[in-house]
Design a protein around this motif. Structure first.
Motif, PDB file in Angstrom:
ATOM      1  N   THR A 257      -2.104  55.586   0.349  1.00 52.92           N
ATOM      2  CA  THR A 257      -1.840  56.962   0.759  1.00 52.92           C
ATOM      3  C   THR A 257      -1.865  57.141   2.276  1.00 52.92           C
ATOM      4  OG1 THR A 257      -4.187  57.560   0.590  1.00 52.92           O
ATOM      5  CG2 THR A 257      -2.819  57.903  -1.368  1.00 52.92           C
TER       6      THR A 257
ATOM      7  N   ASP B 171      -2.995  60.313   4.769  1.00 52.39           N
ATOM      8  CA  ASP B 171      -3.528  61.660   4.958  1.00 52.39           C
ATOM      9  C   ASP B 171      -3.142  62.117   6.357  1.00 52.39           C
ATOM     10  OD1 ASP B 171      -5.699  63.040   2.968  1.00 52.39           O
ATOM     11  OD2 ASP B 171      -5.489  60.896   2.594  1.00 52.39           O
TER      12      ASP B 171
ATOM     13  N   HIS C 256      -2.900  70.243   6.740  1.00 53.03           N
ATOM     14  CA  HIS C 256      -3.191  68.941   6.148  1.00 53.03           C
ATOM     15  C   HIS C 256      -2.287  68.708   4.953  1.00 53.03           C
ATOM     16  CE1 HIS C 256      -5.244  66.503   2.981  1.00 53.03           C
ATOM     17  NE2 HIS C 256      -5.358  65.671   3.988  1.00 53.03           N
TER      18      HIS C 256
ATOM     19  N   LYS D 180      -1.039  65.268   2.101  1.00 52.12           N
ATOM     20  CA  LYS D 180      -1.260  63.892   1.655  1.00 52.12           C
ATOM     21  C   LYS D 180       0.039  63.340   1.092  1.00 52.12           C
ATOM     22  CE  LYS D 180      -4.810  61.347  -0.934  1.00 52.12           C
ATOM     23  NZ  LYS D 180      -5.839  61.212   0.098  1.00 52.12           N
TER      24      LYS D 180
ATOM     25  N   ASP E  93     -10.853  60.989   3.427  1.00 57.17           N
ATOM     26  CA  ASP E  93      -9.572  60.754   4.095  1.00 57.17           C
ATOM     27  C   ASP E  93      -9.113  61.956   4.917  1.00 57.17           C
ATOM     28  OD1 ASP E  93      -9.538  58.276   3.005  1.00 57.17           O
ATOM     29  OD2 ASP E  93      -8.241  58.786   1.325  1.00 57.17           O
ATOM     30  N   ARG E  94      -9.364  63.167   4.397  1.00 57.79           N
ATOM     31  CA  ARG E  94      -8.947  64.364   5.144  1.00 57.79           C
ATOM     32  C   ARG E  94      -9.752  64.501   6.431  1.00 57.79           C
ATOM     33  NH1 ARG E  94      -7.977  70.553   3.051  1.00 57.79           N
ATOM     34  NH2 ARG E  94      -7.814  71.490   5.124  1.00 57.79           N
TER      35      ARG E  94
END
Length: 223
Positions: free
Chosen positions: A15, A17, A26, A28, A96-97
């Protein structure tokens, strides 16, 4: 003049982010061709041509993304993870964020001084890949050699039992593979006149051998 937008991307195996500063958006995406196309669409939706993508060095995980960005004329720079961590101090929580926001904030604070990475040619990229692969092979061989020595020294194995013989065979195969990679490195350098010229200059320095010279060329992008 348009305000520069900074996109911090936390890259993982599967992924991406993405966190956008200063609008604090934000999203993904998947780390594949579909995700890259969606990233391109998201960048267009931001309606700004003054964009810099910032990401940490992640080795192979970001390689396809870097190629995609280069082909599409999108500027990016890679920053060592330790540098970002030290610059922002202690940050509570980790996912991840949060990592993407942390990278974006690093880039946003330095938006006037950060410069996009120079585009490496294919030979430099291949050289760096071969050097990294060789390092892995050397590390694996060293592990087997150390383990074999310790097992024999402590009596956990005899010099000619099954475990010792199997490990020697693995060490032999790894040694042969290392030599093949080194030959490929030399052939690659020889095929590129610019690389070959700097390689020969480096080799003329006392104490600089083939691998050191190749590393200096690869990781300075041929100076």
């Amino acid at each position: 003049m348009q305000e520069k937008l900074t996109l911090g991307i936390d890259v993982s195996k599967q992924t991406l982010d993405v966190y956008v500063k200063p609008c604090n958006v934000h999203f993904k995406l998947s780390n594949d061709a579909v995700g890259f196309k969606n990233l391109k669409r998201e960048i267009k939706s931001l309606a700004s041509e003054n964009i810099l993508i910032v990401m940490e060095h992640t080795g192979y995980y970001s390689l396809r993304l870097e190629k995609f960005l280069t082909l599409n004329g999108v500027s990016f720079c890679k920053i060592p993870a330790l540098e970002i961590k030290r610059s922002l101090g202690v940050i509570r929580g980790k996912n991840d964020r949060i990592d993407a926001r942390r990278i974006a904030e690093y880039g946003w604070l330095r938006r006037e001084t950060l410069a996009a990475d120079a585009v490496s040619d294919d030979d430099i990229g291949q050289l760096r890949s071969l050097l990294n692969f060789r390092s892995k092979l050397v590390a694996d061989r060293s592990g087997y050699m150390t383990r074999l020595k310790e097992m024999i020294a402590t009596g956990a194995a005899t010099p000619h039992d099954l475990q010792s013989n199997c490990q020697r065979q693995i060490i032999t195969v790894l040694t042969q593979s290392i030599r093949k990679v080194e030959a490929e490195i030399q052939a690659l350098i020889k095929s590129n006149l610019s690389l070959q010229r700097n390689y020969q200059l480096l080799k003329s320095i006392k104490g600089v051998g083939m691998i050191v010279a190749a590393y200096m060329i690869g990781f300075t992008e041929n100076f």
